[in-house]
Design an enzyme around this catalytic site. Structure first.
Site, PDB file in Angstrom:
ATOM      1  N   GLU A   1     -17.383  -2.708 -50.720  1.00 12.74           N
ATOM      2  CA  GLU A   1     -17.028  -1.341 -50.308  1.00 12.74           C
ATOM      3  C   GLU A   1     -16.852  -1.296 -48.794  1.00 12.74           C
ATOM      4  O   GLU A   1     -17.561  -1.989 -48.075  1.00 12.74           O
ATOM      5  CB  GLU A   1     -18.179  -0.371 -50.677  1.00 12.74           C
ATOM      6  CG  GLU A   1     -18.570  -0.403 -52.129  1.00 12.74           C
ATOM      7  CD  GLU A   1     -19.863   0.378 -52.432  1.00 12.74           C
ATOM      8  OE1 GLU A   1     -20.534   0.855 -51.490  1.00 12.74           O
ATOM      9  OE2 GLU A   1     -20.184   0.498 -53.627  1.00 12.74           O
TER      10      GLU A   1
ATOM     11  N   LYS B   1     -17.673   0.038 -45.244  1.00 16.19           N
ATOM     12  CA  LYS B   1     -18.903   0.671 -44.757  1.00 16.19           C
ATOM     13  C   LYS B   1     -18.507   1.847 -43.867  1.00 16.19           C
ATOM     14  O   LYS B   1     -18.078   1.682 -42.727  1.00 16.19           O
ATOM     15  CB  LYS B   1     -19.747  -0.327 -43.974  1.00 16.19           C
ATOM     16  CG  LYS B   1     -21.083   0.273 -43.588  1.00 16.19           C
ATOM     17  CD  LYS B   1     -22.038  -0.780 -43.065  1.00 16.19           C
ATOM     18  CE  LYS B   1     -23.393  -0.145 -42.786  1.00 16.19           C
ATOM     19  NZ  LYS B   1     -23.323   0.958 -41.831  1.00 16.19           N
TER      20      LYS B   1
ATOM     21  N   ASP C   1     -18.575   4.985 -41.503  1.00  9.87           N
ATOM     22  CA  ASP C   1     -19.409   5.310 -40.362  1.00  9.87           C
ATOM     23  C   ASP C   1     -19.618   6.815 -40.336  1.00  9.87           C
ATOM     24  O   ASP C   1     -18.902   7.555 -39.679  1.00  9.87           O
ATOM     25  CB  ASP C   1     -18.707   4.844 -39.085  1.00  9.87           C
ATOM     26  CG  ASP C   1     -19.698   4.558 -37.992  1.00  9.87           C
ATOM     27  OD1 ASP C   1     -20.906   4.606 -38.263  1.00  9.87           O
ATOM     28  OD2 ASP C   1     -19.259   4.308 -36.867  1.00  9.87           O
TER      29      ASP C   1
ATOM     30  N   TYR D   1     -21.609   6.482 -53.615  1.00  4.68           N
ATOM     31  CA  TYR D   1     -21.667   5.071 -53.993  1.00  4.68           C
ATOM     32  C   TYR D   1     -22.985   4.650 -54.635  1.00  4.68           C
ATOM     33  O   TYR D   1     -23.193   3.475 -54.907  1.00  4.68           O
ATOM     34  CB  TYR D   1     -21.407   4.171 -52.782  1.00  4.68           C
ATOM     35  CG  TYR D   1     -22.202   4.544 -51.556  1.00  4.68           C
ATOM     36  CD1 TYR D   1     -23.577   4.369 -51.516  1.00  4.68           C
ATOM     37  CD2 TYR D   1     -21.572   5.066 -50.431  1.00  4.68           C
ATOM     38  CE1 TYR D   1     -24.311   4.711 -50.400  1.00  4.68           C
ATOM     39  CE2 TYR D   1     -22.297   5.412 -49.304  1.00  4.68           C
ATOM     40  CZ  TYR D   1     -23.667   5.234 -49.286  1.00  4.68           C
ATOM     41  OH  TYR D   1     -24.389   5.581 -48.179  1.00  4.68           O
TER      42      TYR D   1
ATOM     43  N   LYS E   1     -20.902  -6.447 -40.651  1.00  2.00           N
ATOM     44  CA  LYS E   1     -20.345  -5.585 -39.601  1.00  2.00           C
ATOM     45  C   LYS E   1     -19.146  -6.234 -38.915  1.00  2.00           C
ATOM     46  O   LYS E   1     -19.098  -7.449 -38.763  1.00  2.00           O
ATOM     47  CB  LYS E   1     -21.422  -5.326 -38.528  1.00  2.00           C
ATOM     48  CG  LYS E   1     -22.605  -4.536 -39.020  1.00  2.00           C
ATOM     49  CD  LYS E   1     -22.270  -3.073 -39.053  1.00  2.00           C
ATOM     50  CE  LYS E   1     -23.480  -2.196 -39.249  1.00  2.00           C
ATOM     51  NZ  LYS E   1     -24.211  -1.845 -38.065  1.00  2.00           N
TER      52      LYS E   1
ATOM     53  N   CYS F   1      -0.020  21.875 -11.206  1.00  4.08           N
ATOM     54  CA  CYS F   1       0.167  21.355 -12.557  1.00  4.08           C
ATOM     55  C   CYS F   1       1.261  20.288 -12.571  1.00  4.08           C
ATOM     56  O   CYS F   1       2.343  20.502 -12.024  1.00  4.08           O
ATOM     57  CB  CYS F   1       0.537  22.517 -13.477  1.00  4.08           C
ATOM     58  SG  CYS F   1       1.144  21.998 -15.086  1.00  4.08           S
TER      59      CYS F   1
ATOM     60  N   CYS G   1       4.416  22.042 -14.430  1.00  2.00           N
ATOM     61  CA  CYS G   1       5.173  23.193 -13.925  1.00  2.00           C
ATOM     62  C   CYS G   1       4.918  23.509 -12.459  1.00  2.00           C
ATOM     63  O   CYS G   1       5.510  24.422 -11.907  1.00  2.00           O
ATOM     64  CB  CYS G   1       4.877  24.428 -14.775  1.00  2.00           C
ATOM     65  SG  CYS G   1       3.233  25.101 -14.440  1.00  2.00           S
TER      66      CYS G   1
ATOM     67  N   CYS H   1      -4.180  24.707 -15.724  1.00  2.00           N
ATOM     68  CA  CYS H   1      -2.965  25.165 -15.067  1.00  2.00           C
ATOM     69  C   CYS H   1      -2.898  26.679 -15.248  1.00  2.00           C
ATOM     70  O   CYS H   1      -3.202  27.197 -16.317  1.00  2.00           O
ATOM     71  CB  CYS H   1      -1.769  24.501 -15.744  1.00  2.00           C
ATOM     72  SG  CYS H   1      -0.225  25.365 -15.472  1.00  2.00           S
TER      73      CYS H   1
ATOM     74  N   CYS I   1       4.815  27.563 -17.784  1.00  2.00           N
ATOM     75  CA  CYS I   1       4.550  26.131 -17.965  1.00  2.00           C
ATOM     76  C   CYS I   1       5.040  25.699 -19.345  1.00  2.00           C
ATOM     77  O   CYS I   1       4.537  26.186 -20.355  1.00  2.00           O
ATOM     78  CB  CYS I   1       3.060  25.850 -17.839  1.00  2.00           C
ATOM     79  SG  CYS I   1       2.651  24.115 -18.057  1.00  2.00           S
TER      80      CYS I   1
HETATM   81  C1  9MJ Z   1     -21.647   3.120 -46.479  1.00  2.00           C
HETATM   82  N1  9MJ Z   1     -22.266   3.513 -45.387  1.00  2.00           N
HETATM   83  O1  9MJ Z   1     -20.449   3.229 -46.608  1.00  2.00           O
HETATM   84  C2  9MJ Z   1     -24.131   1.968 -48.712  1.00  2.00           C
HETATM   85  N2  9MJ Z   1     -22.446   2.554 -47.537  1.00  2.00           N
HETATM   86  O2  9MJ Z   1     -25.785   1.240 -50.315  1.00  2.00           O
HETATM   87  C3  9MJ Z   1     -21.987   2.008 -48.710  1.00  2.00           C
HETATM   88  N3  9MJ Z   1     -23.784   2.507 -47.546  1.00  2.00           N
HETATM   89  C4  9MJ Z   1     -25.504   1.761 -49.140  1.00  2.00           C
HETATM   90  N4  9MJ Z   1     -23.034   1.645 -49.425  1.00  2.00           N
HETATM   91  C5  9MJ Z   1     -27.140   1.183 -50.415  1.00  2.00           C
HETATM   92  N5  9MJ Z   1     -20.683   1.875 -49.038  1.00  2.00           N
HETATM   93  C6  9MJ Z   1     -27.698   1.695 -49.283  1.00  2.00           C
HETATM   94  C7  9MJ Z   1     -26.645   2.079 -48.451  1.00  2.00           C
END
Ligand code: 9MJ
Length: 672
Positions: free
Chosen positions: A114, A116, A118, A225, A314, A409, A412, A427, A433
């Site tokens: 999957e 990850k 943020d 998930y 990561k 500016c 303008c 401005c 402008c």
């Molecule tokens: C994120 N952050 O996308 C988990 N996560 O699974 C995905 N985090 C996760 N899985 C178990 N795709 C603990 C955290």
């Protein structure tokens, strides 16, 4: 009677939920947004007429409840785990080897891979399919109750589709897609507010709002998930099966996840996502591999607080060194100046970066970035490149001085001002402008300004982009033929618009002053200026000092007003407006206090004999202030039909409530 209404409400709710599912889960909308809005409007209308039939899982109930003082605490019955992190190829190989050894598996294991995301981990509980509670991860054992905020995320179903378990706790990540993040920042910048550094901070800031109405206005999404507590359901045997089950219930899942085979499959997925990363609509900081079979997951168990069956691989934060060619200022739609560093193009994190925003001047000075400097640029988990720092040792000789705010500016050449204590410089050009033209003309035509009905944003855009209108004065020389030539404009609407433009010529001086879009001049200040000077000519020839003598006008506003009228461009526009026949009744000059000066009114509910605007206008003309919410400072709350929580608040604080008749009597008493 109510049986028919009940049936229609059920049908509307089911249909809206189905469109949400198609849009957010299947990514395959069936109807245009306008059709969807119509369904929602009908639902809200019916529910308003039959409040007893409103249900908590109705799609109209996304924003419910008043702002809270703080978040409650939620204990996670099944702890929310963290993930072990990997960075190099060897980390994936070692993770796979350990898993196979512990399981005693010879051949390759299946993994579910999957992206990850943020964002922020959340957990949601559904009882008999109905959304009941949401909490943040917190420390993994205890989180915060963010139910009211998660409810506002339209991607999140309020009722599961099909047959649902008695209790289902699902886990996922709330995030802000990049397009939404960029729009939010653009809007914040236009308003002169602080921008968010990255989508993750924006998502966290939005979910942790005490007022769910603010969260509702933020473009948040969620992908699920995982599971927490479950009663009355036997989960599928694999993670891939679980994802399918979640999707079938109408819970959005990430479309870029897939089952892969062995460490080789994991590494292949990692490389592929690394290549796609820059073009994904959301920000990711890596990928997650999960042993696919649940029985295997259970046998592998946990080390401290992370499962042995999952690894977060990561992406490396990528940094590169380059040189600042120039520092320029961009002008936004409301005149906000944003410094931007133009760079020697450099390849970092999968894309070539040649510009980075420096947000505002304070940021430029804090980092002390100068033209010619060698700098470190980063594209980490963040898709938006950022300037990390200056390598001062490599500053050229002779060096450039610190960046200064331009006096005029760049678009303008109007004066630029940066009010004391504010982060944003602007401005003062308004409609002279080109960068601000569209926004100022839209404001000029808006309801509380010149009130030109039918001249909406889309039309203004066409008129300005087509070069047909470049100042508000041009609106009054438009011909019906020119209007009829615009997109989506029939002869009849063109004639109506032409009429609305004509009608707007009979206006008031406060409306005109407000319509001109002078910085910091809202309706109240426009009224105060009009009453103090009595006519436009006297105001236009007043000095900054004279303007400061207007009640409630301080040095900043006075400077804005004086600068506005000092501009030849603006004077020309005003002259043309007068030549076009704009006219307003004389304003009674007031030297001292008005009868309602210093008194704050709050309006709530619907008045019968006059519109809310008319009531505000009449009250402000008598010197009153209109506020949006009730506080101890409120003098009167004016309550029409169907008043909202403001009336309750007024009663709580013991504030005097005026009904419509009493308001009319008060206005009549003070009007001579
Ligand atoms: C994120 N952050 O996308 C988990 N996560 O699974 C995905 N985090 C996760 N899985 C178990 N795709 C603990 C955290």
């Amino acid at each position: 009677m109510t049986t028919g209404v009940r049936a229609r409400l059920d049908a509307l709710r089911a249909e809206i939920a189905r469109h949400d599912y198609r849009y957010y889960v299947l990514d395959d909308p069936e109807i245009p947004d306008a059709e969807y809005d119509k369904l929602m409007a009908e639902l809200k209308r019916l529910e308003a007429a039959h409040p007893a039939l409103v249900t908590p899982d109705s799609p109209s109930q996304r924003v419910a409840g008043a702002p809270s003082g703080e978040f409650g605490e939620v204990v996670h019955e099944v702890p929310m785990l963290s993930l072990e992190n990997g960075f190099a190829k060897e980390d994936v190989m070692a993770f796979d080897r350990r898993a196979r050894e512990r399981l005693g598996t010879q051949g390759p294991l299946d993994y579910f891979a999957e992206p990850k995301l943020d964002g922020l981990a959340v957990t949601l509980i559904f009882h008999d399919g109905v959304f009941e509670r949401a909490a943040t991860r917190g420390d993994g054992f205890k989180g915060e109750d963010v139910t009211a905020n998660v409810r506002t995320i339209r991607a999140c179903p309020l009722r599961l589709r099909g047959k649902a378990p008695r209790v289902l706790e699902v886990r996922g990540e709330v995030f802000m897609p990049i397009a939404g993040f960029e729009r939010l920042n653009r809007e914040a910048q236009d308003r002169g507010e602080k921008t968010f550094v990255n989508p993750r901070n924006a998502a966290a800031g939005s979910l942790r709002q005490l007022d769910p109405r603010i969260t509702a206005a933020r473009p948040l999404r969620v992908y699920f998930y995982g599971l927490g507590v479950v009663f009355g359901w036997q989960p599928p045997e694999t993670q891939s099966g679980l994802i399918e089950a979640l999707q079938a219930w109408g819970l959005p899942v990430c479309p870029h996840s897939e089952r892969v085979r062995g460490a080789e499959g994991c590494l292949e997925y990692y490389r592929a996502m690394g290549r796609r990363r820059a073009s994904l609509p959301y920000q990711i900081d890596g990928v997650v591999f999960k042993v696919d079979r649940r029985a295997d997951q259970e046998r592998l168990g946990f080390v401290s607080r992370a499962p042995r069956w999952a690894l977060a691989q990561k992406f490396a934060a990528e940094e590169a060194v380059t040189r600042v060619r120039a520092i320029e200022f961009q002008v936004g739609r409301t005149g906000a100046l944003t410094p931007v560093a133009r760079l020697e193009p450099v390849f970092v994190g999968g894309v070539t970066v040649s510009n980075v925003t420096l947000h505002n001047l304070d940021e430029v000075w804090r980092k002390d970035v100068r033209e010619g400097d060698t700098v470190v640029v980063r594209r980490a988990g963040d898709v938006i490149p950022e300037l990390v720092r200056v390598i001062v040792e490599r500053r050229p000789h002779p060096e450039h001085g610190p960046v200064a705010l331009p006096r005029t500016c760049p678009v303008c050449r109007s004066a630029v001002i940066k009010p004391e204590g504010e982060a944003v410089a602007r401005c003062t050009g308004a409609f002279s402008c080109p960068a601000q033209r569209q926004e100022s003309i839209r404001h000029f035509a808006s309801r509380r300004a010149m009130d030109i009905e039918g001249l909406g944003e889309k039309l203004v855009e066409q008129l300005v982009e087509g070069g047909i209108v470049s100042s508000p004065a041009d609106l009054y020389t438009l011909t019906a033929g020119q209007l009829a030539g615009l997109e989506r404009m029939g002869e009849k609407s063109a004639a109506n618009l032409k009429q609305a433009i004509e009608r707007s010529k009979r206006t008031t001086l406060p409306r005109l002053l407000y319509a001109l879009g002078i910085r910091e001049v809202g309706e109240a200040t426009a009224g105060a200026l009009a009453r103090h000077f009595g006519d436009l000519h006297s105001l236009m020839s007043a000095s900054e000092d004279e303007i400061q003598r207007v009640p409630d006008v301080g040095p900043v506003v006075a400077a804005h007003v004086a600068a506005f009228f000092a501009s030849c461009e603006h004077r020309k526009v005003i002259q043309r407006l007068q030549e076009a026949g704009l006219a307003w009744p004389p304003v009674k000059k007031s030297s001292g206090d008005l009868p309602l000066s210093g008194q704050t009114f709050v309006l709530t509910g619907t008045l019968e004999g006059l519109s809310r605007e008319q009531a505000s206008e009449a009250l402000t003309a008598l010197g009153a202030k209109i506020a949006g919410s009730v506080s101890k400072k409120t003098r009167y709350v004016v309550a029409g039909a169907d008043p909202g929580s403001k009336l309750e608040k007024a009663r709580e604080l013991g504030i005097e409530v005026l009904e419509e008749d009493a308001l009319k009597r008060l206005l009549a008493r003070h009007r001579r």
